[in-house]
Design a protein around this motif. Structure first.
Motif, PDB file in Angstrom:
ATOM      1  N   ILE A 192       0.923  -1.120  -0.023  1.00  0.00           N
ATOM      2  CA  ILE A 192      -0.220  -0.029  -0.008  1.00  0.00           C
ATOM      3  C   ILE A 192       0.866   1.145  -0.122  1.00  0.00           C
ATOM      4  CG2 ILE A 192      -1.702   1.224   1.272  1.00  0.00           C
ATOM      5  CD1 ILE A 192      -3.094  -1.263   0.620  1.00  0.00           C
ATOM      6  N   GLY A 193       0.722   2.212  -0.733  1.00  0.00           N
ATOM      7  CA  GLY A 193       1.375   3.462  -0.942  1.00  0.00           C
ATOM      8  C   GLY A 193       0.258   4.691  -0.840  1.00  0.00           C
ATOM      9  N   CYS A 194       0.586   5.704  -0.215  1.00  0.00           N
ATOM     10  CA  CYS A 194      -0.382   6.613  -0.203  1.00  0.00           C
ATOM     11  C   CYS A 194       0.152   7.834  -0.601  1.00  0.00           C
ATOM     12  CB  CYS A 194      -0.811   6.849   1.426  1.00  0.00           C
ATOM     13  SG  CYS A 194      -1.634   5.524   2.118  1.00  0.00           S
ATOM     14  N   VAL A 195      -0.754   8.835  -1.085  1.00  0.00           N
ATOM     15  CA  VAL A 195      -0.310  10.109  -1.469  1.00  0.00           C
ATOM     16  C   VAL A 195       0.127  11.017   0.030  1.00  0.00           C
ATOM     17  CG1 VAL A 195      -1.252  12.443  -2.185  1.00  0.00           C
ATOM     18  CG2 VAL A 195      -1.618  10.608  -3.437  1.00  0.00           C
ATOM     19  N   PRO A 196       1.272  11.558  -0.084  1.00  0.00           N
ATOM     20  CA  PRO A 196       1.833  12.185   1.038  1.00  0.00           C
ATOM     21  C   PRO A 196       1.005  13.449   1.684  1.00  0.00           C
ATOM     22  CG  PRO A 196       3.285  12.857  -0.613  1.00  0.00           C
ATOM     23  CD  PRO A 196       2.198  11.674  -1.169  1.00  0.00           C
ATOM     24  N   LEU A 197       1.015  13.571   2.888  1.00  0.00           N
ATOM     25  CA  LEU A 197       0.332  14.661   3.544  1.00  0.00           C
ATOM     26  C   LEU A 197       0.895  16.079   3.095  1.00  0.00           C
ATOM     27  CD1 LEU A 197      -2.115  15.323   5.604  1.00  0.00           C
ATOM     28  CD2 LEU A 197      -0.369  15.237   7.281  1.00  0.00           C
ATOM     29  N   ALA A 198       0.116  16.780   2.427  1.00  0.00           N
ATOM     30  CA  ALA A 198       0.569  18.187   2.223  1.00  0.00           C
ATOM     31  C   ALA A 198       1.049  19.194   3.289  1.00  0.00           C
ATOM     32  CB  ALA A 198      -0.215  18.944   1.208  1.00  0.00           C
ATOM     33  N   ALA A 199       1.959  18.961   4.126  1.00  0.00           N
ATOM     34  CA  ALA A 199       2.150  19.567   5.387  1.00  0.00           C
ATOM     35  C   ALA A 199       3.496  19.427   5.700  1.00  0.00           C
ATOM     36  CB  ALA A 199       1.171  19.039   6.384  1.00  0.00           C
ATOM     37  N   GLY A 200       3.674  20.247   6.492  1.00  0.00           N
ATOM     38  CA  GLY A 200       5.236  20.102   7.271  1.00  0.00           C
ATOM     39  C   GLY A 200       6.164  20.846   6.376  1.00  0.00           C
ATOM     40  N   ASP A 201       7.747  20.655   6.813  1.00  0.00           N
ATOM     41  CA  ASP A 201       8.613  21.482   5.980  1.00  0.00           C
ATOM     42  C   ASP A 201       8.527  21.440   4.532  1.00  0.00           C
ATOM     43  OD1 ASP A 201       9.245  21.927   8.669  1.00  0.00           O
ATOM     44  OD2 ASP A 201      11.117  20.604   8.572  1.00  0.00           O
ATOM     45  N   ALA A 202       8.053  20.543   3.948  1.00  0.00           N
ATOM     46  CA  ALA A 202       8.205  20.454   2.398  1.00  0.00           C
ATOM     47  C   ALA A 202       7.136  21.260   1.893  1.00  0.00           C
ATOM     48  CB  ALA A 202       8.131  18.804   2.017  1.00  0.00           C
ATOM     49  N   PHE A 203       6.225  21.638   2.467  1.00  0.00           N
ATOM     50  CA  PHE A 203       5.051  22.460   1.930  1.00  0.00           C
ATOM     51  C   PHE A 203       4.753  23.746   2.659  1.00  0.00           C
ATOM     52  CE2 PHE A 203       4.253  17.985   1.031  1.00  0.00           C
ATOM     53  CZ  PHE A 203       3.829  18.086  -0.262  1.00  0.00           C
ATOM     54  N   PRO A 204       5.802  24.647   2.620  1.00  0.00           N
ATOM     55  CA  PRO A 204       5.401  25.827   3.140  1.00  0.00           C
ATOM     56  C   PRO A 204       4.133  26.725   3.088  1.00  0.00           C
ATOM     57  CG  PRO A 204       7.553  25.768   1.833  1.00  0.00           C
ATOM     58  CD  PRO A 204       6.714  24.685   1.332  1.00  0.00           C
ATOM     59  N   VAL A 205       4.103  27.593   4.212  1.00  0.00           N
ATOM     60  CA  VAL A 205       2.955  28.337   3.862  1.00  0.00           C
ATOM     61  C   VAL A 205       3.599  29.850   4.351  1.00  0.00           C
ATOM     62  CG1 VAL A 205       0.681  29.091   4.954  1.00  0.00           C
ATOM     63  CG2 VAL A 205       1.392  26.799   4.897  1.00  0.00           C
ATOM     64  N   LYS A 206       3.181  30.916   3.251  1.00  0.00           N
ATOM     65  CA  LYS A 206       3.670  32.288   3.418  1.00  0.00           C
ATOM     66  C   LYS A 206       2.325  33.040   3.535  1.00  0.00           C
ATOM     67  CE  LYS A 206       8.082  30.893   1.703  1.00  0.00           C
ATOM     68  NZ  LYS A 206       9.352  31.375   1.315  1.00  0.00           N
ATOM     69  N   VAL A 207       2.523  33.925   4.493  1.00  0.00           N
ATOM     70  CA  VAL A 207       1.496  34.645   4.839  1.00  0.00           C
ATOM     71  C   VAL A 207       1.883  36.236   4.777  1.00  0.00           C
ATOM     72  CG1 VAL A 207      -0.796  35.174   6.560  1.00  0.00           C
ATOM     73  CG2 VAL A 207       0.252  32.826   6.411  1.00  0.00           C
ATOM     74  N   LEU A 208       1.075  36.970   3.988  1.00  0.00           N
ATOM     75  CA  LEU A 208       1.488  38.569   3.922  1.00  0.00           C
ATOM     76  C   LEU A 208       0.377  39.225   4.248  1.00  0.00           C
ATOM     77  CD1 LEU A 208       3.140  40.333   0.980  1.00  0.00           C
ATOM     78  CD2 LEU A 208       1.147  41.125   1.979  1.00  0.00           C
ATOM     79  N   PHE A 209       0.357  39.989   5.437  1.00  0.00           N
ATOM     80  CA  PHE A 209      -0.504  40.717   5.895  1.00  0.00           C
ATOM     81  C   PHE A 209      -0.259  42.350   5.329  1.00  0.00           C
ATOM     82  CE2 PHE A 209      -0.008  37.625   9.128  1.00  0.00           C
ATOM     83  CZ  PHE A 209      -1.397  37.225   9.621  1.00  0.00           C
ATOM     84  N   ALA A 210      -1.458  42.711   4.671  1.00  0.00           N
ATOM     85  CA  ALA A 210      -1.364  43.955   4.052  1.00  0.00           C
ATOM     86  C   ALA A 210      -2.377  44.967   4.830  1.00  0.00           C
ATOM     87  CB  ALA A 210      -1.690  44.059   2.471  1.00  0.00           C
TER      88      ALA A 210
END
Ligand SMILES: [Ca+2]
Ligand SMILES: [Ca+2]
Ligand SMILES: [Ca+2]
Ligand SMILES: [Ca+2]
Length: 532
Positions: free
Chosen positions: A45-63
């Motif tokens: 069984i193989g699964c699609v990886p979780l899109a989270a953690g260090d490999a999936f950055p989140v960048k938030v810009l407050f204006a």
């Protein structure tokens, strides 16, 4: 055996989630079984990886709207500080701009929460005033995002979610102030009211932001307006028109909140990684210790793309991938017309670095012309390393190409581990890898999983090779790479994301011939490691 039209390979790979589970063996090719001691087969069984953690950055810009009509300083800084306290995580970073007539980068690049905390008081201390232009805020946000995408690592950008949070307390006045707003659109200026003109300009500026997703292959770009009216009981109709235009173009819904509730509003936003689902593109099996050339199977003990007998002919070292020790493995040197016996100096790269973790070092990637930030440069879901060793072009998608004209696409040849450069149908009928995969139960967090089987992986009689500082790897050991290649749905050639497991299987010709481990080798989701 079953042959698929090359197109079908892609269609099945991307579309299988829509099919019913009763379609047994949704992807099947070859599958002759066999299973003698010189063949390995895997199932699991193989699964699609979780899109989270260090490999999936989140960048938030407050204006944030500043100035005399701006968001109250106390509530705003409290809200930002609460976000900082909540996300001391390396993969979430923040930027801050303020705007009135003009927009200013208070923290004009994305930094982790701890650094961002130092920028927040500068909102407190900022000065200046002018006719509010949400348009200028959006345009500055675009320039910050695009600047980062241009210079950043393409593979990382493809996994990054960008969220622009636009906070306003009054309405946009850009159309009435052309002196502060260069390049107003004539179509927008022709709108019947100033509010309509603003909505038109804000729609345009927001789309220019979200278009970066396509322009630079970014994972996701969305724009979230938050309207903070000075009098919550009397929101200004022009402000509502403005924020609705931004939300519509930015892929979000309008949020409206009184200033005292700002902390709650900011904490209510979704700061999770990529929201768009990832889908399976291919499962790829690849015995790195074997080469298929012109209808024959050869051992490649050092896995450098040059067979053991050919290394002997060329006086190369068959148990050392990089004979001249210049950082470029022998097979890559030969492929690119270099001399594997004379050390080359490749400048501007680090031979000990492998940014994209695809096991081609950054200098090898430079020589090959592949992107050292993307494990699958051409996005055909065949990893750069596999293409480099299989003698296909890692810069051109292989699905529709058939270099040797034998009716089997290059992509299928690579998957089957046959020779894409020679007509080798007899060999193919004996040696092609067989694949089957079909949907399995998803994970608890909703990621798709697949039951798969790969069989008929030919094993070779490799030589003993050193493995300092560990004991030598015994003869007959084959390094088998198994990849789960995923990407975004409906983007057949977006930058892929892969998980890899490397399994060692030992074959001794005997007599008696033996394979260790014997039988079908079972794998589970935890055997695959994200990043290849
Ligand atoms: Ca070799
Ligand atoms: Ca070399
Ligand atoms: Ca690399
Ligand atoms: Ca590729």
């Amino acid at each position: 055996m079953t042959r698929f039209h090359p197109d079908l390979l892609v269609i099945l790979g991307l579309g299988m989630l829509a099919l019913s589970c009763t379609d047994a063996g949704l992807y099947a090719i070859g599958g002759r079984g066999g299973g003698g001691p010189d063949r390995a087969d895997f199932s699991g069984i193989g699964c699609v990886p979780l899109a989270a953690g260090d490999a999936f950055p989140v960048k938030v810009l407050f204006a944030v709207q500043a100035g005399s009509q701006g968001i109250p300083v106390g509530e705003m800084t409290d809200a930002l500080n609460s976000i900082v306290a909540r996300f001391p995580l390396p993969y979430i970073s923040f930027a801050l701009i303020t705007y009135h007539g003009v927009a200013t980068g208070i923290q004009g690049s994305f930094v982790p929460a701890s650094t961002f905390a130092n920028a927040i008081p500068r909102y407190n201390a900022q000065s200046g005033d002018g006719p509010p232009s949400m348009r200028n805020a959006l345009r500055l946000a675009r320039s910050i995002l695009s600047g980062e995408m241009v210079t950043g690592c393409r593979g990382v950008t493809a996994r990054t979610r960008y969220l622009v949070v636009l906070l306003n307390s009054t309405y946009d006045t850009s159309c009435a102030n052309p002196a502060f707003n260069a390049g107003l659109d004539s179509t927008c200026l022709a709108a019947p009211t100033a509010a309509d003109c603003s909505a038109c300009e804000l729609d345009k500026a927001t789309r220019e932001l979200t278009d970066l997703m396509q322009l630079y292959g970014a994972g996701e770009v969305s724009v979230q307006p938050i309207y903070v009216p000075p009098d919550p009981s009397a929101p200004h109709p022009d402000a509502l028109t403005a924020v609705r235009a931004v939300a519509r173009a930015g892929g979000t819904q309008v949020l409206q909140t009184p200033a005292p509730n700002l902390t709650g509003a900011l904490n209510g936003l979704n700061y999770a990684s990529l929201q768009r689902a990832l889908a399976l593109k291919r499962i790829v099996g690849f015995n790195r210790s074997a080469l298929s050339i012109a209808g024959a199977l050869y051992a490649d003990t050092d896995g450098d793309g040059v067979s053991d007998p050919r290394e002997a002919e060329l006086t190369l070292d068959p148990i050392k991938p990089d004979t001249d020790d210049d950082g470029i493995m022998d097979g890559v040197e030969i492929r690119m017309g270099m001399n594997p016996l004379v050390a080359d100096t490749i400048t501007g790269c680090n031979r000990y670095g492998d940014i994209d973790l695809d096991r081609l070092n950054d200098c090898e990637e430079r020589v090959l012309g592949t992107d050292s930030c993307v494990a699958d440069t051409d996005g055909d879901a065949l990893p750069d390393l596999v293409e480099a060793l299989s003698r296909t072009n890692p810069l051109v998608p292989e699905d529709l190409r058939d270099t040797d004209g034998d009716g089997i696409s290059n992509a299928e040849e690579v998957m089957a581990h046959t020779d894409p450069q020679s007509v080798d149908n007899d060999y193919r009928s004996q040696r092609a890898y067989g694949y089957e995969w079909s949907p399995a139960e998803p994970t608890d967090d909703g990621r798709p999983c697949f039951q798969f089987r790969i069989d008929n992986i030919s094993l070779t009689e490799t030589l003993t090779r050193p493995n300092d500082p560990f004991p030598a790897i015994p003869s007959g050991t084959n390094d088998i790479y198994l990849y789960i290649q995923v990407g975004r749905q409906n983007e057949p050639h977006g930058a892929g994301i892969g998980s890899l497991t490397i399994q060692q299987v030992r074959y001794t010709a005997g007599p008696p011939a033996r394979r260790t481990p014997g039988g079908t080798i079972k794998l589970g989701p935890d055997d695959f490691v994200l990043g290849n």
